[in-house]
Design a protein around this motif. Structure first.
Motif, PDB file in Angstrom:
ATOM      1  N   ARG A   6      43.648  35.332  29.494  1.00 37.26           N
ATOM      2  CA  ARG A   6      43.309  36.647  28.944  1.00 37.26           C
ATOM      3  C   ARG A   6      42.746  36.453  27.538  1.00 37.26           C
ATOM      4  N   LEU A 152      39.769  47.862  28.386  1.00 42.88           N
ATOM      5  CA  LEU A 152      39.355  47.057  29.532  1.00 42.88           C
ATOM      6  C   LEU A 152      39.668  45.590  29.260  1.00 42.88           C
ATOM      7  N   ARG A 155      38.887  38.580  30.716  1.00 37.79           N
ATOM      8  CA  ARG A 155      39.528  37.331  31.124  1.00 37.79           C
ATOM      9  C   ARG A 155      38.488  36.242  31.271  1.00 37.79           C
ATOM     10  N   THR A 173      34.935  37.631  32.304  1.00 34.88           N
ATOM     11  CA  THR A 173      34.817  38.853  33.091  1.00 34.88           C
ATOM     12  C   THR A 173      35.470  40.025  32.377  1.00 34.88           C
ATOM     13  N   ARG A 175      36.915  43.480  33.283  1.00 32.59           N
ATOM     14  CA  ARG A 175      37.361  44.212  34.464  1.00 32.59           C
ATOM     15  C   ARG A 175      37.403  45.702  34.157  1.00 32.59           C
ATOM     16  N   SER A 177      37.689  48.317  36.833  1.00 34.49           N
ATOM     17  CA  SER A 177      38.514  49.076  37.765  1.00 34.49           C
ATOM     18  C   SER A 177      39.092  48.126  38.801  1.00 34.49           C
ATOM     19  N   GLU A 178      40.052  48.637  39.566  1.00 34.80           N
ATOM     20  CA  GLU A 178      40.653  47.842  40.637  1.00 34.80           C
ATOM     21  C   GLU A 178      40.014  48.151  41.983  1.00 34.80           C
ATOM     22  N   ASP A 327      29.678  43.422  39.458  1.00 35.07           N
ATOM     23  CA  ASP A 327      30.209  43.772  40.767  1.00 35.07           C
ATOM     24  C   ASP A 327      30.283  45.291  40.844  1.00 35.07           C
ATOM     25  N   VAL A 335      32.545  47.574  38.805  1.00 31.43           N
ATOM     26  CA  VAL A 335      33.942  47.163  38.915  1.00 31.43           C
ATOM     27  C   VAL A 335      34.243  46.082  37.885  1.00 31.43           C
ATOM     28  N   ALA A 336      33.250  45.223  37.635  1.00 36.51           N
ATOM     29  CA  ALA A 336      33.404  44.139  36.665  1.00 36.51           C
ATOM     30  C   ALA A 336      32.017  43.692  36.207  1.00 36.51           C
ATOM     31  N   ARG A 338      30.310  40.176  34.533  1.00 36.31           N
ATOM     32  CA  ARG A 338      30.681  38.775  34.441  1.00 36.31           C
ATOM     33  C   ARG A 338      29.563  37.934  33.826  1.00 36.31           C
TER      34      ARG A 338
END
Length: 346
Positions: A6, A152, A155, A173, A175, A177-178, A327, A335-336, A338
């Motif tokens: 993290r 947010l 990582r 990345t 992130r 949302s899940e 993504d 969603v992410a 990267r």
């Protein structure tokens, strides 16, 4: 074996995220024309070259076939051509016209009055689905649809690449949302020339102070073969900053006093032909984040500007051109985001 670390958190109240070389944010013009940026910040000190840079032109591509024309031209990311030096404008216009004639496309270049500010480039790019643009020739990526109301996590994945390379980041990345990603899109590349990448809110970057201290103070640090001798001559203590063992200097000086000490050290070193690094560090936003980076096991740090939190981290690969992708979920929302490092060009 991949390890996940993290790096910290960001917040993006404008909903537009910019991914950029954190060491070059002194170039960011915000809402101002890029013509207002001093060419000296680019390392340009020749008067003729500086005038050429100041006279640069940004072009929009217009006409029925504009999208196809700019894609086929392939000179820059995005749907505009930015930062064309004055001396190259006529040549570019002729080459573009020939490109359109050969391809049978109805499109032309139209100069943008006053240039396009970097904040505008980021918002326009994000509104178009995200992608890349140039900031004085440096590739930058912007993406919209970022959650505005929460922090947010950022990582990084670390892999041992072996063969004398050792453990390095394979990707970083953000992130968002899940949700389950259903597709991945390539947004573009970021150009890194200062070995660090920054994730920041597009509006917060307008208030970023790269070299100017936010509190009127500065540090002076020095290290190297002659550091002990210099410390004795100038009465300098250990700097006392985490992650900087053996570094000498002074912290929290008024800027004029810090400049005086830095010049004295540099002059003393040069007169004697000694090996020693001297670093003048104004308490800017860049200094704030790099202070944390130097003290961090994962070489990352954050800084808050208004309601936004920005994160900067070292690439572990040094400089290069690194691809950025997003993504997306079933609705097309990110969603992410990267940044990939493994296999990138250095």
């Amino acid at each position: 074996m991949e390890e996940i670390f993290r790096l910290g958190e960001i917040s993006c109240p404008s909903g537009v995220l910019v991914v950029v070389d954190g060491g070059h944010l002194g170039l960011w013009s915000g809402e101002r024309s890029p013509a207002e940026i001093d060419p000296a910040v680019l390392g340009v000190d020749d008067p003729a070259t500086a005038a050429d840079v100041r006279g640069s032109v940004d072009f929009a591509v217009v006409g029925p076939d504009a999208p196809a024309a700019v894609r086929g031209f392939g000179r820059q990311p995005g749907d505009m051509l930015h930062d064309i030096p004055a001396s190259r404008v006529a040549e570019l216009e002729a080459v573009f016209a020939e490109h359109c004639r050969t391809a049978g496309l109805d499109a032309r270049l139209e100069a943008v009055p006053g240039r396009e500010p970097h904040a505008h480039r980021a918002r326009r790019t994000a509104a178009g689905g995200g992608g890349g643009f140039l900031m004085f020739g440096l590739p930058v990526v912007a993406v919209g649809g970022v959650p505005r109301d929460r922090r947010l996590p950022v990582r990084a994945s670390r892999v041992d690449f072996g063969d004398g390379i050792g453990p390095r980041w394979s990707e970083m990345t953000v992130r968002m949302s899940e949700a389950r990603p259903v597709s991945t899109v390539r947004l573009g590349d970021i150009g890194v020339d200062r070995a660090r990448v920054l994730f920041g809110d597009a509006e917060a970057l307008n208030d970023w102070q790269h070299d100017e201290p936010v509190d009127g103070l500065a540090d002076v640090a020095f290290w190297g073969a002659a550091a002990e001798e210099a410390a004795a001559v100038f009465g300098a203590p250990e700097l006392g900053e985490p992650g900087e063992d053996g570094v000498r200097g002074w912290t929290g000086l008024a800027v004029p006093r810090a400049i005086e000490k830095a010049r004295a050290l540099q002059g003393w070193k040069e007169e004697r032909g000694l090996r020693m690094m001297v670093d003048f560090r104004p308490h800017s936003h860049h200094w704030q984040v790099m202070r944390q980076v130097r003290a961090s096991d994962v070489e990352s740090g954050t800084v808050d500007i208004g309601d936004a939190r920005l994160l900067c981290a070292m690439t572990s690969w040094g400089d290069g051109c690194f691809p950025v992708s997003a993504d997306l979920d079933a609705t097309g929302a990110p969603v992410a985001v990267r940044v990939s490092f493994s296999g990138a060009s250095e």
